[in-house]
Design an enzyme around this catalytic site. Sequence first.
Site, mmCIF file in Angstrom:
data_model
loop_
_atom_site.group_PDB
_atom_site.id
_atom_site.type_symbol
_atom_site.label_atom_id
_atom_site.label_comp_id
_atom_site.label_asym_id
_atom_site.label_seq_id
_atom_site.Cartn_x
_atom_site.Cartn_y
_atom_site.Cartn_z
ATOM 1 N N ASP A 165 13.536 -8.416 -3.296
ATOM 2 C CA ASP A 165 13.425 -8.562 -1.855
ATOM 3 C C ASP A 165 12.308 -7.617 -1.402
ATOM 4 O O ASP A 165 11.844 -6.772 -2.181
ATOM 5 C CB ASP A 165 14.769 -8.206 -1.207
ATOM 6 C CG ASP A 165 14.713 -8.236 0.306
ATOM 7 O OD1 ASP A 165 14.201 -9.231 0.862
ATOM 8 O OD2 ASP A 165 15.165 -7.256 0.929
ATOM 9 N N ASP A 202 11.696 -6.142 2.473
ATOM 10 C CA ASP A 202 12.071 -5.142 3.487
ATOM 11 C C ASP A 202 13.343 -4.409 3.092
ATOM 12 O O ASP A 202 14.377 -5.033 2.827
ATOM 13 C CB ASP A 202 12.256 -5.828 4.843
ATOM 14 C CG ASP A 202 10.982 -6.479 5.331
ATOM 15 O OD1 ASP A 202 10.128 -5.767 5.878
ATOM 16 O OD2 ASP A 202 10.823 -7.700 5.135
#
Length: 221
Positions: free
Chosen positions: A13, A15
């Site tokens: 991922d 953020d």
Amino acid sequence: MSHSLLLDACLFDLDGTLIDSTPPVVRCWSALLERHDLDPAIYLAKIHGRPAHESIRDLLSGKDEAIIEEEIRWLQHMESTDVEGIVALDGALDFIAELDRLSVPWTIVTSGSVPVAGARIRAAGIPTPARMITSDDITNGKPNPEPFLKGADLVGLAPEQCVVFEDAAAGITAGLAAGAQVIGITATQTAHVPAGIPAIASYRLLSIAPSGGRFALTIAR
């Protein structure tokens, strides 16, 4: 004491996982929420880890479709231009450099759009993968497993051969549902990693080495 996993690829991922983008996220989403008399203190926690367009549709349910589409465009512009305060998480750049040195396949699987993800990757100094999965590539966002299924396909492997790195509850659920191993990232938040999932606050706790045609990832304790 340490914990080890065998893997063939890494799916990250973005953020809260490779970068800390908290300052612009809070600024941009607070501005949008306040435009609609919604309290950021209540709603900010509900948007994390999901595609922005899905969250906006939920938050503005009942509004005219033209208003919703305009707000989606407005937020994307804001988030792709406001990058002040974005930094790579501790050890992330060195860990990715080690993956590249060992030729470990990796990519980014983010709920952000191409403009937003690209702006944040550049701001944090993270290498940009040749190809990655963004909200523009999927029909169903996290916690649906589709993003990580497509991420595994992108690196040419089965999800079971991959380790997913995630900080958000939606993303951890998606990674597990896809059949991947999951490591929780707790650098920016700690409440969303379920029991039984290994978790780290810094990539400096990780080491990786070739092992029998695969790679052994060790998590220091």
